[in-house]
Design a protein around this motif. Structure first.
Motif, PDB file in Angstrom:
ATOM      1  N   MET A 145       0.855  -1.184   0.000  1.00 35.89           N
ATOM      2  CA  MET A 145       0.000   0.000   0.000  1.00 35.89           C
ATOM      3  C   MET A 145       0.893   1.236   0.000  1.00 35.89           C
ATOM      4  O   MET A 145       1.922   1.264   0.668  1.00 35.89           O
ATOM      5  CB  MET A 145      -0.906  -0.018   1.234  1.00 35.89           C
ATOM      6  CG  MET A 145      -1.908   1.117   1.287  1.00 35.89           C
ATOM      7  SD  MET A 145      -3.164   0.889   2.573  1.00 35.89           S
ATOM      8  CE  MET A 145      -2.205   1.150   4.057  1.00 35.89           C
ATOM      9  N   ARG A 146       0.491   2.259  -0.754  1.00 36.10           N
ATOM     10  CA  ARG A 146       1.209   3.524  -0.798  1.00 36.10           C
ATOM     11  C   ARG A 146       0.316   4.599  -0.183  1.00 36.10           C
ATOM     12  O   ARG A 146      -0.795   4.836  -0.655  1.00 36.10           O
ATOM     13  CB  ARG A 146       1.567   3.890  -2.237  1.00 36.10           C
ATOM     14  CG  ARG A 146       2.573   2.953  -2.887  1.00 36.10           C
ATOM     15  CD  ARG A 146       2.851   3.339  -4.323  1.00 36.10           C
ATOM     16  NE  ARG A 146       1.685   3.119  -5.171  1.00 36.10           N
ATOM     17  CZ  ARG A 146       1.581   3.533  -6.439  1.00 36.10           C
ATOM     18  NH1 ARG A 146       2.581   4.208  -7.002  1.00 36.10           N
ATOM     19  NH2 ARG A 146       0.494   3.287  -7.146  1.00 36.10           N
ATOM     20  N   ILE A 147       0.821   5.249   0.859  1.00 37.90           N
ATOM     21  CA  ILE A 147       0.059   6.265   1.581  1.00 37.90           C
ATOM     22  C   ILE A 147       0.628   7.627   1.227  1.00 37.90           C
ATOM     23  O   ILE A 147       1.832   7.860   1.344  1.00 37.90           O
ATOM     24  CB  ILE A 147       0.135   6.028   3.094  1.00 37.90           C
ATOM     25  CG1 ILE A 147      -0.539   4.699   3.441  1.00 37.90           C
ATOM     26  CG2 ILE A 147      -0.522   7.175   3.857  1.00 37.90           C
ATOM     27  CD1 ILE A 147      -0.386   4.289   4.885  1.00 37.90           C
ATOM     28  N   ALA A 148      -0.252   8.523   0.786  1.00 36.81           N
ATOM     29  CA  ALA A 148       0.165   9.850   0.344  1.00 36.81           C
ATOM     30  C   ALA A 148      -0.617  10.924   1.076  1.00 36.81           C
ATOM     31  O   ALA A 148      -1.754  10.706   1.520  1.00 36.81           O
ATOM     32  CB  ALA A 148      -0.036   9.995  -1.161  1.00 36.81           C
ATOM     33  N   VAL A 168      -0.505   5.815  10.322  1.00 33.47           N
ATOM     34  CA  VAL A 168       0.706   5.119  10.745  1.00 33.47           C
ATOM     35  C   VAL A 168       0.571   4.633  12.187  1.00 33.47           C
ATOM     36  O   VAL A 168       0.977   3.514  12.526  1.00 33.47           O
ATOM     37  CB  VAL A 168       1.932   6.052  10.582  1.00 33.47           C
ATOM     38  CG1 VAL A 168       3.154   5.482  11.289  1.00 33.47           C
ATOM     39  CG2 VAL A 168       2.227   6.283   9.101  1.00 33.47           C
ATOM     40  N   ALA A 169      -0.029   5.461  13.042  1.00 35.29           N
ATOM     41  CA  ALA A 169      -0.170   5.105  14.452  1.00 35.29           C
ATOM     42  C   ALA A 169      -1.096   3.913  14.667  1.00 35.29           C
ATOM     43  O   ALA A 169      -1.051   3.269  15.720  1.00 35.29           O
ATOM     44  CB  ALA A 169      -0.669   6.314  15.242  1.00 35.29           C
ATOM     45  N   LEU A 170      -1.922   3.596  13.680  1.00 36.40           N
ATOM     46  CA  LEU A 170      -2.776   2.412  13.789  1.00 36.40           C
ATOM     47  C   LEU A 170      -1.965   1.123  13.790  1.00 36.40           C
ATOM     48  O   LEU A 170      -2.430   0.089  14.268  1.00 36.40           O
ATOM     49  CB  LEU A 170      -3.768   2.365  12.626  1.00 36.40           C
ATOM     50  CG  LEU A 170      -4.827   3.470  12.547  1.00 36.40           C
ATOM     51  CD1 LEU A 170      -5.607   3.349  11.243  1.00 36.40           C
ATOM     52  CD2 LEU A 170      -5.758   3.412  13.750  1.00 36.40           C
ATOM     53  N   GLY A 171      -0.764   1.183  13.232  1.00 34.53           N
ATOM     54  CA  GLY A 171       0.028  -0.030  13.040  1.00 34.53           C
ATOM     55  C   GLY A 171      -0.239  -0.604  11.659  1.00 34.53           C
ATOM     56  O   GLY A 171      -1.262  -0.314  11.019  1.00 34.53           O
ATOM     57  N   LEU A 172       0.699  -1.446  11.209  1.00 34.43           N
ATOM     58  CA  LEU A 172       0.642  -1.907   9.821  1.00 34.43           C
ATOM     59  C   LEU A 172      -0.597  -2.736   9.528  1.00 34.43           C
ATOM     60  O   LEU A 172      -1.284  -2.514   8.526  1.00 34.43           O
ATOM     61  CB  LEU A 172       1.907  -2.702   9.493  1.00 34.43           C
ATOM     62  CG  LEU A 172       2.022  -3.205   8.060  1.00 34.43           C
ATOM     63  CD1 LEU A 172       1.921  -2.065   7.060  1.00 34.43           C
ATOM     64  CD2 LEU A 172       3.339  -3.961   7.874  1.00 34.43           C
ATOM     65  N   ALA A 209      -3.597  -2.926  10.955  1.00 37.43           N
ATOM     66  CA  ALA A 209      -4.838  -2.136  10.955  1.00 37.43           C
ATOM     67  C   ALA A 209      -4.873  -1.182   9.774  1.00 37.43           C
ATOM     68  O   ALA A 209      -5.931  -0.956   9.172  1.00 37.43           O
ATOM     69  CB  ALA A 209      -4.978  -1.378  12.271  1.00 37.43           C
ATOM     70  N   ALA A 210      -3.717  -0.630   9.407  1.00 40.68           N
ATOM     71  CA  ALA A 210      -3.674   0.284   8.268  1.00 40.68           C
ATOM     72  C   ALA A 210      -3.978  -0.442   6.966  1.00 40.68           C
ATOM     73  O   ALA A 210      -4.667   0.096   6.085  1.00 40.68           O
ATOM     74  CB  ALA A 210      -2.307   0.958   8.194  1.00 40.68           C
ATOM     75  N   LEU A 211      -3.478  -1.656   6.818  1.00 33.61           N
ATOM     76  CA  LEU A 211      -3.774  -2.426   5.606  1.00 33.61           C
ATOM     77  C   LEU A 211      -5.264  -2.742   5.511  1.00 33.61           C
ATOM     78  O   LEU A 211      -5.851  -2.690   4.431  1.00 33.61           O
ATOM     79  CB  LEU A 211      -2.949  -3.712   5.597  1.00 33.61           C
ATOM     80  CG  LEU A 211      -1.435  -3.528   5.418  1.00 33.61           C
ATOM     81  CD1 LEU A 211      -0.712  -4.869   5.565  1.00 33.61           C
ATOM     82  CD2 LEU A 211      -1.117  -2.905   4.067  1.00 33.61           C
TER      83      LEU A 211
END
Length: 345
Positions: free
Chosen positions: A1-4, A35-39, A41-43
């Motif tokens: 995943m790319r986060i912008a 980012v603070a959610l952790g990888l 949860a973010a995915l």
């Protein structure tokens, strides 16, 4: 995943980039919060965001720095870079033995972060202007005294980092032995986005390094190439070291340090004994490309001249010693008087 992080129709948002579309996160979540959610949860959030939104064309947005870092530590993990730049900055050859003891870093300024396409305002009085090609790890979970294994679980993702350097200012101030300051803290560029750690796992070699090709060019001409896997320490080791007797938090950014083989101009100056290629000038365009992450381009500019400082107040050492002796004598008299007064009671 790319986060912008990006601007669209005058509004700043954070989202994920997929198939040349940007899908905004719900509820105004910024990249730091994701980012603070952790990888994991973010995915999960990313999958939900793609299912929920149609996205906007990437070509219609302006990319910004991918996040506002909690802090920025910049390491020096490439032996070849240390050797070349040391010769350029202070005229000393070789790599200091202390470099091999631990992954050394300095803190740089989280308040002067720039993004893709931004002009980079060098100090107006700097003439030895340079770029530095790095990769940064973004921490997704904090802690103290992390082991290397725990640090690996703390990795959220990676981005490209350009540690812009005013080499003339840096050379002067490092003679005080406190590390770089105004030679560095005017600008650091991050981008074009954060690539989550899972996407780069296929590039990991048997020793835990990421085997990514890194290229730097100035005005379209390639001046440096290296592999990220030539680092002396893994990102996990650097996170563990940063947390030793201290603390790392979600949103911290840790730079790899500059890659070798032309990852900056100063390394080449040190090896060649002259400023070849020449220092950066206003209008020069620097492009950094890292396999698996992306491309980051910025143009060199000059900041407004800063107001002058007053000259230092110099003290005569003999006079300073006399003043210190007088203070000690006065202190002794005060203590003696206090004891006499206490005895009188």
């Amino acid at each position: 995943m790319r986060i912008a992080t990006y601007l669209h129709d005058g509004v700043q948002r954070a989202g994920l980039v997929a198939d040349d579309l940007v899908h905004p996160f719900a509820d105004g979540l910024d990249a730091r919060a994701v980012v603070a959610l952790g990888l994991d949860a973010a995915l999960a959030l990313g999958a939900e965001t793609i299912a929920r939104t149609s996205g906007v064309p990437l070509a219609d947005v302006r990319l910004l720095a991918p996040l506002a870092p909690a802090s920025v530590r910049d390491f020096v993990a490439f032996e070849e870079h240390v050797e070349g730049v040391r010769r350029s900055i202070d005229g000393t050859g070789g790599v200091p033995e202390a470099w091999y003891d631990a992954p050394t870093f300095y803190f740089t300024n989280p308040h002067t972060i720039l993004g893709p396409g931004d002009d980079v305002p060098f100090p107006a009085d700097s003439v030895a202007r340079d770029f530095e090609l790095e990769v940064a790890v973004v921490v997704g979970a904090g802690g103290r005294n992390l082991s290397v294994d725990e640090a690996r679980d703390a990795v959220f993702g990676y981005t490209v980092l350009n540690d812009w350097s005013a080499r003339d200012l840096q050379s002067r101030e490092m003679k005080v032995n406190l590390g770089p300051a105004k030679g560095k803290d005017f600008s650091t560029t991050l981008g074009p986005w954060i690539v989550t750690a899972d996407e780069l796992e296929p590039y990991r070699d048997a020793e835990g390094f990421l085997d990514l090709a890194c290229t730097a060019s100035v005005n379209g001409e390639v001046v440096g190439r290296d592999l990220l896997s030539n680092m002396g320490w893994t990102f996990e080791a650097m996170i563990a070291y940063a947390s030793r007797s201290s603390r790392v938090v979600a949103g911290d950014v840790l730079g790899s340090g500059t890659v070798g083989n032309g990852g900056c101009l100063a390394e080449l100056w040190g090896r060649r004994g002259q400023q070849d290629p020449p220092p950066l000038r206003n209008g020069d365009e620097v492009t950094l490309t890292v396999e698996g992450i992306g491309t980051l381009t910025n143009r060199v500019a000059s900041a407004e001249p800063a107001p002058r400082l007053p000259p230092v107040r110099r003290r005569d050492s003999a006079a300073a010693r006399r003043d210190a002796a007088a203070l000690r004598e006065a202190g002794a008299r005060t203590e003696a008087a206090a004891r006499r007064e206490a005895g009188a009671r």
